[in-house]
Write a protein that holds these residues in place. Sequence first.
Motif, PDB file in Angstrom:
ATOM      1  N   ASP A 204       0.752  -1.226   0.084  1.00 45.53           N
ATOM      2  CA  ASP A 204       0.130   0.062   0.010  1.00 45.53           C
ATOM      3  C   ASP A 204       0.805   1.330  -0.067  1.00 45.53           C
ATOM      4  N   GLY A 205       1.424   1.639  -1.203  1.00 47.10           N
ATOM      5  CA  GLY A 205       2.295   2.572  -1.451  1.00 47.10           C
ATOM      6  C   GLY A 205       1.704   3.849  -1.004  1.00 47.10           C
ATOM      7  N   SER A 209       5.202   5.343   5.324  1.00 46.59           N
ATOM      8  CA  SER A 209       5.882   4.497   6.170  1.00 46.59           C
ATOM      9  C   SER A 209       6.087   3.138   5.740  1.00 46.59           C
ATOM     10  N   TYR A 210       4.888   2.670   5.198  1.00 52.61           N
ATOM     11  CA  TYR A 210       4.822   1.203   4.560  1.00 52.61           C
ATOM     12  C   TYR A 210       5.806   1.099   3.547  1.00 52.61           C
ATOM     13  N   GLU A 401       9.838  10.285   3.503  1.00 54.48           N
ATOM     14  CA  GLU A 401       8.699   9.430   2.604  1.00 54.48           C
ATOM     15  C   GLU A 401       8.478   9.941   1.221  1.00 54.48           C
ATOM     16  N   PRO A 402       8.346  11.357   1.131  1.00 55.27           N
ATOM     17  CA  PRO A 402       8.018  11.733  -0.278  1.00 55.27           C
ATOM     18  C   PRO A 402       9.081  11.457  -1.297  1.00 55.27           C
ATOM     19  N   VAL A 403      10.323  11.685  -0.874  1.00 55.08           N
ATOM     20  CA  VAL A 403      11.416  11.304  -1.817  1.00 55.08           C
ATOM     21  C   VAL A 403      11.415   9.852  -1.938  1.00 55.08           C
ATOM     22  N   HIS A 404      11.349   9.155  -0.832  1.00 57.18           N
ATOM     23  CA  HIS A 404      11.466   7.652  -0.954  1.00 57.18           C
ATOM     24  C   HIS A 404      10.305   6.901  -1.748  1.00 57.18           C
ATOM     25  N   THR A 405       9.181   7.447  -1.660  1.00 57.94           N
ATOM     26  CA  THR A 405       8.279   6.940  -2.615  1.00 57.94           C
ATOM     27  C   THR A 405       8.241   7.197  -3.901  1.00 57.94           C
TER      28      THR A 405
END
Lengths: 433, 310
Positions: A204-205, A209-210, A401-405
Amino acid sequence: MMRRSVSHRLPRAMVILAAVAVTASACGIEGTKNSKVGAPEPGETITYWSMWEENEPQATVIKEAITAFTKETAIQVKVEWQGRKVLQKLTPALRSGDVPDLVDQDGNSVRGAMVANGQHHDLSAVMSAQVPGEGKTVAEVGPGRYRDLITDSAGKPFLVPYEALGYGIFYNGAKHPELAAASPATWDDFIAMLDGRKAKVALDGDIGSYAALWTVHALGAELGAGKVRELAADKTGGAWSGPQVRPALERIEKLAKGGYFAPGSFGSKFPAMQEKWAAGQADFLLMGSWAPSETQKSAPQDFQYRALPFPGMSAVQAAVIGFAVPKRAAHPAAAERFIASFMKKERMQGLATVALNITTRPDIPAPEQLADIARQLTNKPVTPFYEGLDTLGTYPIEVFEPVHTEFLSGKITAAEFVTRLGEKQAEFWKKNS
Amino acid sequence: MAVLIREHTTVHRGQGPTITRQRRRAFLILALPAVILYTIFFVGPTLASFWVSLHAWDGVTEMRWRGLDNFTLLFEDEVFLAAFRNTLAILLAGGLLVFMLSFALLLGMRAMAGRRFARSVVFFPNIIAPIVLSVLWGFLFSTDGLVNAALGGVGLDAPNWLGDHLFLVIFLGLIWTNTGFYVTILMAATDRIPRYFYEAAELDGAGPLQQFRHITMPLSWDVVSTAAVIWTISSLKVFDFIYAFGGTSNDLPPIHTWNTAVFIYGQTFGGRVPAYSFGYASASAVITLVSVIVFVLLLRRVMRRDPIQF
């Protein structure tokens, strides 16, 4: 909203703060000398603010424990079932001084709400207290194992954990029966296994945090305990460019661009993908030990919840839920006694059998669907959930999280991830210095 | 065209001093409880948040003086600036769309049969809880949802709505839920306009648009301007809709969907481990409040007209 709720007490703030400053320091001195610590009076009433709702199975178990405790000690426990936002409700109370004697929540939340501002009570005495009738201390029956997750900067425990949450790559044992005996040991083995089975990973992208679980685990496996948090805490953001980070990011880049994530993983709304996984439309789900309880309604009858350890990781990411006592609690000794009494095997057993959770006592068998996770928690060293990034204020939601997603969904490369994350991180720490 | 009578402001003078005094006393007695409550629960906290915004404060320990540093940082904070841009997008672009749609529906529904039923249908989204809408729209707009299936069916590319255009989906949702509310308000205003104005206009050869411009708008202008102020204030306070769409009970929505209200929550109680940055959040609340005041004043000034009595 916030503006109103935090500030309507302000006209009294100066007086209260001055009073608090004086009494808090006095309490701090008295705390160690308090003759009542360890010797609560029968007939005392302690107030307990619980993170559970009254209709939850955990509440049923705790209620039974309270009844038994009151019968034994004549100490009354007044429970307020506050729910998951218990610590948010505690914050204004901490300032006014009208605090409960006992609260419970997960360790990182307690650290943020009570430890960061010095409003926690040192629970060393409980950890070394005897569990009634068992001839062992509270630390020895299990909670001591999680010491690294529950100690403050001075090394003193601020929480006595009664539940443990572990992470693993969940799968249906009925669909992949041979994995139980031969789980992939390394990342390469894991990818080969996915390729061999043409297996898909559900995510659930939309929950940052997931999504981050994959990269943070990979980094933790590569760098070892505590190092990911050091990268995030680097004020310049330049630490992400270090050569030691690269292998883990390259692995995740291949995962992102290799088409391993099930369709919809970055274009649906939680919990759509974990439901699809439970329904058999994907094979693996990296998640915490709450996955079975959240998905069992969508899973077929013959679904067998099994979990692989994260490949190449010598430790297991874990979180704990437990009791804490506010520094200015009126009845700390009685609260401590309750905690010690709750640690009895017979009291905690229901958490596994009724609430279907993993307890912090390894001698209480975990529910069958969490057996793999419980085994990891028993056999491996534990490292904090999210490698502790969630204790860095708004860093995860604003920076990581924003960059990582973008990275995990294949929109940017590992090199771009490092550059963008470094820039955002430097801005964040400049703002928060 | 019928003659419209302009209302003249009438100043009542010549009443005895005793009556005036009694009225004033009665006014004070009647207003006092409201004033006291309003001061305690609104004015006091608002002033307090101005004070808190000048400090660093975790809500528990003593505040540390920061002067205007929180404000300086906010104007350099990309997350806040993006949230502020989103807030303005909802206020201005959203407002324009809501009112254009409302007027269009008003025009279409004015003479239609079953208009009361149609009004209920249009109003319906406004009474559904945002969480229900977010679940429903989650199904509609997911990559394999109904919207993309329909687009694919007619040979169009199916975008990743929730992954790449989440704010747009939220924005459209806000328009959809709010339009019915403003249609209902504006329709109530136009319902009281006597039919003979329209009949006379028709005899004079005026079409629907001319009737709208020369009868409907002038005679419902006071309601339109009040509705505009309501939109301004409510759009700056949008919170639950964004939160329900992008977040969970534990997780905040992604930052690119935040408006200033979600930003304030994110800096205080939101997230798995809340930040408890009350000083910084108060500074952003102050900026939002000042923005509301400025926008409402501007709007009142731009929309000021002499009321028309009919």
